[in-house]
Every structure is written in structure tokens, then in C-alpha cells.
Design an enzyme around this catalytic site. Structure first.
Site, PDB file in Angstrom:
ATOM      1  N   HIS A   1      38.766  26.248  43.197  1.00  0.00           N
ATOM      2  CA  HIS A   1      37.462  26.789  42.822  1.00  0.00           C
ATOM      3  C   HIS A   1      36.355  26.298  43.755  1.00  0.00           C
ATOM      4  O   HIS A   1      35.468  27.065  44.132  1.00  0.00           O
ATOM      5  CB  HIS A   1      37.145  26.394  41.381  1.00  0.00           C
TER       6      HIS A   1
ATOM      7  N   ASP B   1      29.308  36.179  43.647  1.00  0.00           N
ATOM      8  CA  ASP B   1      28.413  35.024  43.584  1.00  0.00           C
ATOM      9  C   ASP B   1      28.208  34.475  44.981  1.00  0.00           C
ATOM     10  O   ASP B   1      29.146  34.083  45.667  1.00  0.00           O
ATOM     11  CB  ASP B   1      29.032  33.949  42.681  1.00  0.00           C
TER      12      ASP B   1
ATOM     13  N   LYS C   1      25.327  35.362  40.900  1.00  0.00           N
ATOM     14  CA  LYS C   1      25.795  35.284  39.517  1.00  0.00           C
ATOM     15  C   LYS C   1      25.155  34.089  38.825  1.00  0.00           C
ATOM     16  O   LYS C   1      25.271  32.970  39.283  1.00  0.00           O
ATOM     17  CB  LYS C   1      27.324  35.140  39.514  1.00  0.00           C
TER      18      LYS C   1
ATOM     19  N   ARG D   1      25.283  32.015  35.466  1.00  0.00           N
ATOM     20  CA  ARG D   1      26.157  31.857  34.313  1.00  0.00           C
ATOM     21  C   ARG D   1      25.310  31.488  33.090  1.00  0.00           C
ATOM     22  O   ARG D   1      24.679  30.430  33.057  1.00  0.00           O
ATOM     23  CB  ARG D   1      27.203  30.788  34.602  1.00  0.00           C
TER      24      ARG D   1
ATOM     25  N   ASP E   1      36.836  38.196  44.741  1.00  0.00           N
ATOM     26  CA  ASP E   1      36.537  36.982  43.969  1.00  0.00           C
ATOM     27  C   ASP E   1      37.747  36.065  43.977  1.00  0.00           C
ATOM     28  O   ASP E   1      38.851  36.463  44.329  1.00  0.00           O
ATOM     29  CB  ASP E   1      36.178  37.372  42.524  1.00  0.00           C
TER      30      ASP E   1
ATOM     31  N   THR F   1      37.866  36.694  32.002  1.00  0.00           N
ATOM     32  CA  THR F   1      37.502  37.745  31.040  1.00  0.00           C
ATOM     33  C   THR F   1      37.120  39.049  31.737  1.00  0.00           C
ATOM     34  O   THR F   1      37.110  40.109  31.120  1.00  0.00           O
ATOM     35  CB  THR F   1      36.293  37.306  30.181  1.00  0.00           C
TER      36      THR F   1
END
Lengths: 328, 328, 328, 328, 328, 328
Positions: free
Chosen positions: C140, C179, C202, C204, C230, C235
């Protein structure tokens, strides 16, 4: 001279890198071993952080990193720690830190409250960074060996100096150790050359000021030539004082021998200007640029000693003959 | 302004020492805490090894060591490691390394093969030496927090800058972050001052050369004043380029704000000579000698922030308000 | 496509086991490497404790353990820790934890008080259990690399996606990164396909709710097709919001690309029902059962990338080309 | 009953948190100790990662974390590891892991090749996460104590059961241990109630299937009532088989006693439907929701035992009386 | 004499235990400190394993363990390791290993291949067992201090000997150090009594055979009385040889002083029978049973020195005055 | 009998040394392996410190150290720790501690407050010294395996005893385990010889006094011969008591079998004088000098079992068949 025996290092098994302190010695070692010296990129970020990059893949290989810790010692130390860290995190199989001059060995005990036994701290830092083996030459005291949790091999340069003096006419010569508490190496040197040995009693008044006491004068009477044998010379003050004392007692020619020729400030000039000193012999554990050398200085390389120790370690042969056992 | 609350540090419980990098900030912290700053003796042996002595018994005490890692970073780092080692081996109860500027945080990832994630290495070295707690300000990236195996508290200087600008007339002002990937702190700064925020997209061409891309120009149209808000300025190159871009788009007055004013080489002079820059505001995490300061430079002390964080840690109060949570 | 070069893994030197999470990928890797996949017995005691048995002797061998940490992540994690522990205590020579999707990388910083930097914790747990090497794909954030005390290799799936799109007619196509703070990988993807790139910002709002801000709309004007690129989709909410935004600005066809297709709850259905999304391309770091796949889903295997990285590691070749250097 | 003595815990010195497994027991312990139970926020990210936040500052405090490892054990374990990690990195002074039921103790040896001694692994993981003390109840074998590198206190629930039965008419009653190799605790229980004891010889055919052998029948002849005393019941199979054997030999009423009432699947129902079993007595180390309880089930709380052990540990009193010394 | 100052140890805060080697010294230390000496049960299992039990709860307390490592050294060492382990696993807060005679300090370097630097090994073992602090007296070489990873305090017995001789008529007396390489302590002793000092040059031929060389004879001419000052006497051979040499050069009365009176085999008898030796003065770091003592032997207790060092450590006062800084 | 298979140890890859406890067994192992047994020099300094020197270079080699921990156990333990330390610091590649009798396994739990789980402590000490692998035979309880952080292989001598009895007429013979809680190994022994098994219930009154309870008498009725099968005999008291009990119940001939024949004090004499005992069979994990043996004693060597396990470990073959899986 140690000759190249038949069991050789397989170049594809290893990687050899030099820090910025002493690429000349690193090159000498790799020449002896007939292996390539890989590139190291070392520069600084704008905020003064070091940037270090090893120039060849170390994955699964035995990595040898040569860095001598003479001034600027902190820069050289951090550079070495980063090189070790890179090799570790890039999956090297073994990481051998080859540190010809381990200056921190001088800080080996607490002779005042709340100071650091820095030699032990640095041994720990090297291990934390990832070193798996440590190789050096002539530690200030043999107990420093015990500061290392990883296998450590303190080598000796003595045979190089013995080979240098052996062909000479050494009649009327006495070996002199400046400090009786570190006289064992001088004693072995003398014995191997069939020479007598005397020892002064160096009392350290401060870091840069010492007093030679004891009966050196009486011990050297009747000799014309002396070889002062020491492990390390920084400012040269005590050697110069010893030289005057010897001259006063009838010594006419003095050869100064030391493993680590740190020669800070104008030490080399002052020693060279001391009349009775005819020769200053040192090893290349510390790099002395050509333009700082004087005509009295003789630098003998120990590259083949490190090379041979690395070869034997690699080939799983005993390095007993190269090791310094408890010399003080 | 954070006020001194009633729970105080008991001076006999602690020892406070400063390394050689920033005694001014250490003094400010101890003044805030109303505790004495103990002596540290730092000098060099003739072979360049550091000699460090802590000037008061640390046995069973909580020890605070202040050292900021600006240039010469390696000397400052080794000094700090030795101070920690001394406190540890002299039986200190806790050892808090207070490092206002942790320069190594810039080396936080591998963006090339066989380089060092030096921030992680140094975190390990501090832990090996014996540090039990680490306190710093505004890390280059918030993930560096995770490099520490000991509790670490990255504090924020943002409130100091907010307090500085709040009394002013900020109409027509926009906050500008030079790099969108580290824009969170700028965003919070802007929000707390009820200002809009824009962000450039800094593309690093090399360590000293960057290109600002993105649509900053369009974003700032209509504004007359800008506050460039960054975490660290070393050479100042990207800030100057950004300033030109802003001026080109109608901004008339620029205040430059950065937590860590490293200002290497002639950065401060170049920034000060940039016409549209009317003010350079920084904290004192990095020491800037008086004779290097320019008339446009404003240095705001963060001594009370470190002091208050130390006090709360000592008194077991939460330091949430002083902590930098995930600011990038 | 990476071709199988000549230096091969000697099957008797290694053992290869799969945890229960992703035997399909493990089988693909061993097929690439032409080595057998050994059995693992995994069941539960009546009190819910896991029982794990490795089905072949690991004594003195290099052991590779494949386990991807998608839901149920805690079961998969404990299973992996036990497999590592078994190999360690049964005297394996090396233990390579191959974790295609390291879900914990998301927890990489403290953005609130008293939470866990779980990625660091899990790195420590893997090392405690006995892992000697860690291999994963697309972390990440690149700093997570520094959480590992053992050598770690984060690989990249990007070439697989590039190879997939390269044969197509990409005229009028723009790459969009949801993002901007993780846009580097999208940028490289776009550059290698000679496409322009745009980035959203983006924000959050919560774990499941985000807002796309910034000027994406204006950036994409004039394009008909977009590739949203990405690192991970759980989700799918932000991708769907982005898709609407793009459609609103004239984009007619959208391909969604992500390395880790976690697709929790009904994410895959919702994405597939979004009209402008014509294709969902992901790798097989996360296993998606055939009956959950939709017609728009395209799963590209990365088995050969892990296989090739393992082969090069085994054969001591550099894995530079497979490594993800600082992609954010 | 253990009474609350005068030396109390100072609430400001500690923090007390419960994981999600057993807040009821945690609440009971804090009630006994007259200290508050602080909040813990536990939820999941969309990718299934746990998110845990401790609800009160732990800085410099002694932290107690209560988590019982019954199903789902892996979720409960990872949750506990995260709670410990949070406390450690937020500078807690001590971290006490209170684990009433340590299910992993069952995996305490290698009775097959290449399996995990998971109890040791988990002990290591808890220590890596940062636990400084471990408290539990009735380990499966007393040697598991030695798996912990941190101080560990296995407590005993036996006095609670003794107090429960002591007021009764126990004439004609014999205590029966299902397995002779873990009969010491049953023996002590019997001795303290002046009852005779018999032991079966449980031979485990598989995890869920056992055979009771030995001469239990002959040993119990002449008795009318039996108390089957075991450390843990999961499926209940062996207790039911033992009950039939006892009934066959003349026992009319059986009370089943076990420290850890895990009661998986329909164990509680099956036990309750066994006619000769009149009562099932267990402690609350494992949480049994009210709606799963049957009329024959009696749950005795051990909250005060944990509470008292914590109090004595805090007050530096010996916990000898609460400790289980070598009970098998 | 060191007087008992006002800051006292709170008895309830600590526990004090003695191993089987020297309960007399332990009792002396506790008398000085006015704290109780707790019981230790030490016996052997039938298979020769030691059984050790500490007789009082150590939970949360500072624990002091006194054990001197004279023969049988291995039994005494294992006993000490077990005592430390017990204290650690029973949750002691601090564990102070008080080792008046650390015999292993003699093995401090590698003066032959493939031998053990046993002093370092034992330092590691003590740390592994759980010691948090080490206290000893007069290490064989000051570098051994650096072998310890935990805080270590080597104390000196010198003031005790100085106080013993100061009231005497010392005219015509010279202090003699048997070995010049360990002459610093003798030098300080002489200086504090205003006496001159001479040093022999002990050459070790084997463990039990030495040769005194150097010019001791000439140095002592004109003196009538000598005090031979050494750190440790085992067989006494070198002291007896030195005594003969001194007698031969006119010395009529010799007092022998040593910190550690190990006196193996018949050393004490042989020394006592040497005519010119009129007195043998030693400390009680090694226990000498009354029936082995001779009339010439004078044992001076160092209990108050250990007691005072423990008190200062406890009260967080500096122990500088009791510490041996770099005496060789 | 295990036969020497074809994959052999390459002698130049290894070094094999014996401590002073059991050179006979070490010689047997090396004979089996067809490798040389290298010299070890072991003597004592005058102050009782051990001096140990390994007689061949271990650099880069796999080193095997054989030392059995029978009395004097502490001397043998310290000797072993030093041998390991020497190998480690001399850069051995692997260090295998081969400990045929690990006496400390008896101290495996806390059955009294403030005692040591010495087996765990010693496991830690061996690991600290540098052992990388541990090999032993028949641990007192199988959980002790979990005390080791390094790979450990507990082997079994059972096949040797089975081979010894198999050729005999075993009609009318029953196997008897003295203690039901350690009866698994006896059960397997009986099953492999097609014999029935009975078990006593040994209740330990003290270290040297036990009481046999249970229904052994009834179980053995009808048999004429018994084989008492135990793991370890020290004083022999319980075996003698068991023998009387068996004789009383009609057994006429008893063979006593135990893995570890420690036979302290006059155990061997007392057993031999017990009329019904016709034979005492043990392995050579403990050395019994020829002059202490009696005519009833039969010592069966396990050298080939250790040899074969070492060979398989070296050759990376599974040692399943030699391993003792959970025998109690």
C-alpha cells in the site's frame, strides 16, 4: 611472503565493495584474490544525509566490505553501517566487515565515570546493521576481541615488518616498546629477529601529552641502533620524547615502526624532522596520500594479509598464522 | 499558547543533557520545564574518535538527551549514540532521545536497488545503543513512525505557525503545498486559519532539481497573497520555482513556512533575495546561527512544545494534542 | 512475457507448500518453476485451534510458503505463522514467506491515538515465527518495506497489465489514478503505454466512504476512454464514484485495473452493473472463486512473476526488473 | 471466599481493557478491583483487517488486557496481539495479558512430524508484541509454563469448585478423573473434600474420538454418586462415554466439573440430555451466552480469582495460594 | 571508613539472597544495609541436578543475589544462573548479581586458537538468565567491563587495604607490583600511602609456572620492608618467587596484599612458611574457612563496600568513589 | 539394525568433538559415520576455571559436539557451553549439540513457588552460547521439546531394546510401566513385541522416596516374567519397590529396562542384589565405567542411532523413524 595457494575464491560467489576511506587497499586485496572490485556510489543528499548504493547484486552471495576507520571516523563509520545494511536487506548470504584500522578500539574501558566504552558500542552497531564477520588488524588491546558477538579475526602486520628488517645488518640494534603494558608484540618482533628488547613506561598525562618513565636509559646502554615498535601513532609526541631519551643514552639511529600510521596534524613532519629518526615504517591500514608522505616514510602494504585471511576464511582453512593472539 | 499546568517534573528524578548540535533549544526546553540542564563534555581524541562524558550521575534516573540531526549529521548521530550508550551503561532508568530534526526520515523507502532505508537503520541503531523512547517533530512521512521498535512521538509545530499568522489580516490569502503527496499538513494549517488551499505536483528530477507541475496557476487565480507551507527546506530550489510560478499567476506577497529550516549552502540568501517572498518562517528544530540569518527570516521556537510533551510523558498525561497524526 | 531461462531450481533443494488461502496461485508458481507442490494438511481441533502439518521433510532445505492474506485474514495469518514455525523447528535452511496480498500494509501509520501500526506488528510476528525472507506484491505504501527486519521483495504486477492493454487500440484513452497521493504506479503504467494520466484527489471520509475532489473532470475532457488504475479495490465505492464523474465528463468506456481485487461484499456485482465500466482487470493475488466472477471480470495471473522472482533469488540473479521501486 | 484486603490498586496507576471475547469477565474483574474498565473500539476495515483502538491514555501506566482464546480463536488472538502492540508503542509501563482460557496449550508437543508446538509459538508472539506478564488459568500441561519467556502465572479454579460442593452431602461420592495422566488436580480436589478418587485411562483415537479403558468400573463399585473432574470439555464425547461406563457400574448421579467449558457444537445439549448427568459445573473462563445455557449448567465465576491475583501482583504480595503448581 | 548516611534502603522494597558460596559475606552486606537476608534452599536431585528455591516472594521487588565464583566455580555459576532465572520468572523488578570474585575475568582474550573468551560467554549467560545489573570487585583487566551488556560496577578494595596500613610506621617500605602490566592499582595504593613503587615483569610460562624478570632487585635496594600488591593469588608461586628475589636484595619483611585470596591447594601454607613474608592480607571476596587460615593471614571484609555501593545504587547516588576506574 | 546407506558425510565438511563426559559414545558415533573424532583439550586453571581448546579448525564447517549431562552435571554443562562458544566465535557454520542424556529435563515445571524450570533455562543458555541444533534421547516429558528455540531432535532408544528382546521366548511375559503418567513408551514397546502392558501409579513422596500404588498386582496375575520399562533410573528405589510388588504377585523373573542408566550411589549394586531381577538393560547415553558394572548389567549402545540421525540430518533425509513422537 605468503604465496597464493591453489584453493581460490570463485568470483561468482562473492561481491567486494570499498567504502570511500581506502579504495587503494581494497583494490590491493582484490588484486591478491584475483576477484573484481565492484562499484560503490557514495554521495550526499542536500541535507547532508549519505546516499550509498552498492553497484552489483549481492543476493545469496558472500559480501566483503572494506572500510578503514581513520578520520573523518564518524563519516566512515556511518558509511560502513549503511553498506552493511544494504547488503543485509538485499539478501546477502554473509557480510564480512573488513576494517583495517578500528580506531574505536582505543575506547576500551571506563577510566572515568559516565564515559562510553565506544569500542563495544560500535561492535554492537555493526552487528545490528547486519555484519556476520569482522576482520581487523592489531586491536589496541586484545580484550576488544571479546566485545564482538560475531566471529572476529584480528590479524597482525608483524610478519610484514619482520620481513622488511630481516635482510638488514641488525648488529647493535635493540627493540624498544614505548609502553611496557603493550610490549608483547614488540617482544615477539624482537625475538623473531634475534634482537633484545627494552620497554618504557608511558604515563599518559592527557590525550596528547605523555611522560616516559622507567629505566629505558640504562637498558639501552651499549646499543647504537634502536627500533621503536608501537601499534599506533597519532600525534607522535610520545615517540619523539622516547627518541630524545634514546639519543641521550647513546642511540644514534632510530627506526620507528607502527601498524597504524594515523599521523594526525603535522605528526609526520615532526617525526621526519627529528634527527635521530632515520626511518618511519608503517602499514597501509591507514591511507596516507602521496603528497603528505615524507622521504623518511616507508609504507608496507598489508593487502596480501587481508587477502590471504579472506581466502582462507572462504576456503575454510585455519588462519592461525595470520592471527594476532593476545598481543598487547 | 500551551500553559504550564500544575503537575511538574521533579528535578531530582531526571537528568537533562544536550549534544553539541543544539544547546540553545535544549536550554529552552529546560527553561520551560524549570529543570537544570546538566553539563556534557564533548571533545575529540587525537585519532578523531569522539570523547563524550555526561556531567551528572544518571543512576536510576530518567534521562533526556537533546540532539538535532542537521549537518554535520554523522558527527551528531555518533555523538547521540554515545550519549545514549553512556546513560544505558551507567544504569539510567529511562533514556529519551529527543531529536527535533530527524534528517534520516528522508531515506524511507527503496526507490532504487541496493540502497539503504537509512531511517530504519538509524532507528535500529538508536535502540541498540539503549534509547527507550524517541521524540521528534514532523517526520518526512508518517510511516517512518513504524520503523521504531521503541515508543516514538512525532510532534507537530503547526500550532506555532497558526498562532503566528492568526492575528494577521489574511484576506485574499491562499495556502499552497508544494507537493500534493505531502499536502495533509498544509490542509490542516489552512483549515485552522479558514483559508483555501492549493497544491502543486512536485516531480523530483534529482536530489537538487525538481519540477512543479499541475494546475497550481489556475487554482491561485484571484488571490494576492500566498503562504507556501512545507515540512523541510534544504536548498530552497523548489520553493523558489514555486514562488516564480505563483508570482506569474498574480500572487504579490509570499510567506514561506517550513518546520525544518535546514537551509544548506546559500539557500537562505537565495530565498531572501526572491522579491515576491516577503517572509520566511521556520521553527528552531535546526539551529541557524545569528550571523547567517537574514532580515526576512523569522524563527519561532518549539522548545515549549517539546517541553510540554516531555512534561506530559513524565506526568503520564496524554500528548494527543501535540502529536502529528498521519500528516503527510 | 518473461521466459524461463536456463538456470533452474534443483527440486531436491527446495520444498514448496501452500496455505489454505490460495492453492491455485501456489500451483501456478510451481508449474512455472517445474517443481512439485508438496502437501499441507490443515484442519481444526474441536476447540477451534488450527492443526497444520507440512507433508514433506524440510530438513536443510529452502522452503517456500505461499499464503495470501485476504479474508478471513486472521485465520490465514495464524496458519502462515504456524507453517513458518513448523519449517523453522524442523530445521529448514531458509524460509520464504510468499504473501501475494499483504492486506495489513493498509495499517501503516498512526492517524489516530492508540491504534496499531499493524503492518509493522505483523512483520515482527513473521520474523519471530522464523521467516527469513518475505516476498509480496505492491504494498500500500513503499515505506512498509522498512517495517521488515528480514530481506523483503515487493514485486509489481504492472507489466502484466501493460502487456494486456498494449495490443489494443488505445487512441482516445487516458489513465486515471483515483488518488493523487498514490499516483506513481499509474504514471508509470501510462508512460509505458504512451498514454496521458490524470489524478483525482480521494478524501477518505471513513473506511467505506470517500469523496473524489480535484479537477479530474477538466483533465479528462476530450477523451472517450479511461483506464482507472488502482492498487486495491475492496468495496469499490470510490471507483464507482470516480466512474460516474468520468462518465459525466464525457468518458464512454472505462476499464478498471487493480493489483489486488479483494472485492468484499457485493463489490464485484456493483462494479459490473455500472454501465460505463466495460471491463474489470485484476491479478490473481486474491483468489476469486469461479462462481463469484462476472462476465466483465478478467483475472490475469501473476504466478510467473512470483515464480521468476523465486527462481532469480534461488539462482542469485538480480530481481531488479520485477521489483516495485517506490511506487506509491 | 477470598476477601478484599486492604492494600488496593490505585486506579490512576492502571488501565484495564477488554478484548471482544469476554467483556463480562473483564467487568467482573474490575468490579472486584474497584477500578474502571476502559473502552476498547474494535471493528473491521473493508478488507477484513481488524481496527483496534484503546480508549484511554496508557502512557507510563500498568495496562491489563483481558482476552479469552475460545472460538473464533484466531480472531481473538490477533485482536489481543494488536492490543498489546498498541499499549507497547504508546509507552505503557507494564502490559499484563490476562488470558483466562489459553486454548493453544493443547498443542504442547510434537506427536507427529512437522507439526507446530503452537503453544510455544503463541507464547513467543505475545512476547514479540510486547506483553510483559502473562496470566491464565489451568494450562493443559504444567510444562507449558516453561514456554513463556516472560513471567507467567497459571491460576487454579479448583477452590471455586471445592467451595461449591463443600456444603453438600457428599456421602457415597467418588471423584473420577477421565484420564489418569492428568489426574493430579482431580486428586487434590478429592482430598480437599475428603473424597476417594478413581481414574480412567483415556486413549485418544482422534481429535473427537476417545476410548476409556482401565479399571474404572471396579474402582467405583459401591458408590452412588460421582463427580467427573476435568480441565476442559470441548465436544463432551469422552465425558459422555465415561458417564455411561459409570452408570453401568452403579453410579446413579453424576456431576461434571470442568475449568474450561468450551462446549463446541452441541456438546452442552448432549451432556444435558445424558440422564445420569444431573449437573454440569464450569467456570466462566469461556463465555457461554445465556441463550445457549441449559438448566443443568452451573457457571461459577473466577473473576475474583483473577482480580485477587492482579491485586497481589500489583501490591507485590505472593500469589502462591492462587497458583496452580504442577497440576496435571 | 565509609559511614552509613541517612538515605536508607526500604526493606520491603527489596529481597536479598545468598548462594551457597559465601553466606558470610552476604550476611555482612545485609548487616551493613540493615535489611534481612532471606533464605535460599539449595540441594541436589538424585541425578545431580541442582534444586534451588528462593525463600521469599520477589514479585515486583529489587532482588540482590550474592554469589562469589571461587571453587567449585561451575557449581557456583549454575547455582547463580538458576537464582537469577527464578527471580526473573517470578516477576522481580530488578535483579542485581553481586559477584565479589568473578573468576572468569581471567579468560578475557584469545591467546591461542579456538579457545573461549569465557568472561564474555559468562557475561552473556548471566544476561540471558535475567540479570539486570552486575556488581563485582577488581576485574582481572578493566576491558572485561565492556563484555557486559547490562550496567556493571567493578568496585575496588584498595581503600580497605590503605586504611589497614596507614596507621603503621611505613618508613623504609616500598610497594612492589609483581607484574608491570597490571601495576596501576599498586601505583595508586603506593601514592595514597606516600610510598615508592617498583614493578616486576612476570612472564607466564604456564598456568602454574611464572618467571619474574626485570630489574626489581635494583629498584628495591635500600629498602627494608616491602608490600607486594596483587589482584589475585591462586597457587602463590609467583609471589613466593618474588619474595625470594626481594629477600635476596635486602628486603627483610614482606607484607603480601591481594584482593582475591583464592589460595588453591596448599598456597596459604606455602606462603605462610616463607620466612620473609610476615603477613598476608586479603579481602573476603573469597571465603576462607577458619580452619584453613594461618596465623599470618589477615582477612579484611569488603562487606561495607558492597553494601554502600548497593545503597547508593538504590538511592540513585553516584558510586564514583567506590568504582575501580581502569585499574590494571 | 539400521544399515549404513549410501549417502555419506563428507569428512572435510564437518568437525566432531567430544567433551570429557563420554568420549566412548562419541567414538562410537564417529565410527558409525566413518569420520574422524577431533581432539579436545580440557584442563583447569589454578583458580578452577575450565580451559577448553578445540583441536581442529572449525571455520565454515558443521561442528558436532557430544556431551552427556550425567554427574558432575554442572562441570559437563559449562564445558559444553564453552565448546559451543568456541565453535561459534571461530566461525563454525553449524553447531550441533548432541546431548544423549539431558538430565535437566527433569526440571520441567513449577510444582513449588520460586523454583527454576531449569530445562528451559539450560535450553536458553545453549542457544545463547551459539548452538544451532540440539539432539538428545528420550526427554523426561515431551513438552521439554518446546523449550528449545532452535531445532531439536529427541531420539528414541526403544528399537534397540525391542531388537534385544525380540529373539527371546517372551511367553508369559508382561511389560510394566512404573508410572502410569509416563506409560506411552512402555505401551509402544509392549505392542511392538506383542506383549500385554500394566502400569503402576508412582507417587513421589520426595526426590528419593516413592510409593507405588494402583492395581499392578491384579494386572500381572498369571504372568511369570515381567519387563519393567522406564526412561531413567537414578537411585533405583522405585524399581526395587516395584520388583518386590511384582514378586509378591507371582512374577518370578524381572528384566529392568531403562534408557538412561544414571545409577547414582550404589543403585546398580542394590538392583543387582535384588533376587527377582535377573537382568538390567540400559543404553550407553550415560557412561558406566567397566569396574562399576555388574554381571546382571547389559549396556546396549545407541551410537548408531545418533550416528544415523546425524547422517540423515546432514544428508537432508527425514529422521522420522528415529524420532520419539510424544512418548511420555
Amino acid at each position: 611472503m605468503i604465496t597464493l595457494t591453489e584453493a581460490l575464491i570463485e568470483p561468482s560467489e562473492i561481491r567486494f565493495f570499498s567504502g570511500s576511506s581506502h579504495p587503494q587497499l581494497a583494490a590491493g586485496i582484490t588484486r591478491y584474490l584475483r576477484v573484481p572490485l565492484d562499484d560503490t556510489v557514495i554521495r550526499r543528499f542536500s541535507n547532508d544525509n549519505l546516499y550509498v548504493q552498492l553497484g552489483a547484486s549481492v543476493r545469496g552471495r558472500r559480501v566483503y566490505l572494506v572500510q578503514s576507520l581513520f578520520p573523518p571516523v564518524n563519516d566512515h563509520l556511518v558509511e560502513l553501517l549503511m553498506m552493511i545494511d544494504i547488503a543485509r536487506s538485499a539478501a546477502a548470504k554473509e557480510i564480512h566487515a573488513v576494517v583495517p584500522y578500528f580506531s574505536f578500539a582505543r575506547s576500551d574501558k571506563k577510566d572515568a565515570p559516565r564515559i562510553s566504552i565506544t569500542a563495544k558500542l560500535v561492535a554492537n552497531l555493526l552487528e545490528t546493521a547486519g555484519a556476520t564477520h569482522f576482520m581487523t588488524m592489531m586491536l589496541h588491546s586484545p580484550q576488544v576481541h571479546g566485545f564482538f558477538g560475531i566471529p572476529a579475526d584480528p590479524l597482525t602486520a608483524r610478519p610484514v615488518f619482520e620481513n622488511y628488517f630481516r635482510p638488514r645488518d641488525l648488529s647493535g640494534t635493540i627493540v624498544v616498546a614505548p609502553d611496557v603494558s603493550h610490549a608483547k608484540s614488540a617482544g615477539r618482533f624482537a625475538r623473531n629477529l634475534d634482537l633484545p628488547v627494552a620497554a618504557g613506561n608511558k604515563e599518559r598525562l592527557s590525550d596528547t601529552s605523555v611522560k616516559i618513565t622507567g629505566l629505558v636509559g640504562r637498558q639501552v646502554q651499549g646499543f647504537k641502533k634502536a627500533i621503536i615498535y608501537d601499534d599506533e601513532i597519532a600525534t607522535g609526541t610520545s615517540v619523539i620524547e622516547m627518541s630524545h631519551l634514546l639519543a641521550h643514552n647513546g642511540i644514534e639511529e632510530i627506526a620507528v615502526v607502527c601498524t597504524h600510521g594515523v599521523f594526525v596534524r603535522n605528526a609526520l613532519e615532526r617525526l621526519s624532522k627529528t634527527g635521530e629518526i632515520t626511518e618511519i615504517v608503517t602499514s597501509d591500514t591507514v591511507h596516507i596520500p602521496v603528497d603528505r608522505r615524507t622521504s623518511k616514510l616507508k609504507v608496507l602494504s598489508v593487502a596480501h594479509i587481508f587477502g590471504e585471511a579472506i581466502r582462507r576464511n572462504y576456503c575454510r582453512e585455519s588462519i592461525d598464522g595470520l592471527f594476532v593472539y593476545g598481543e598487547e
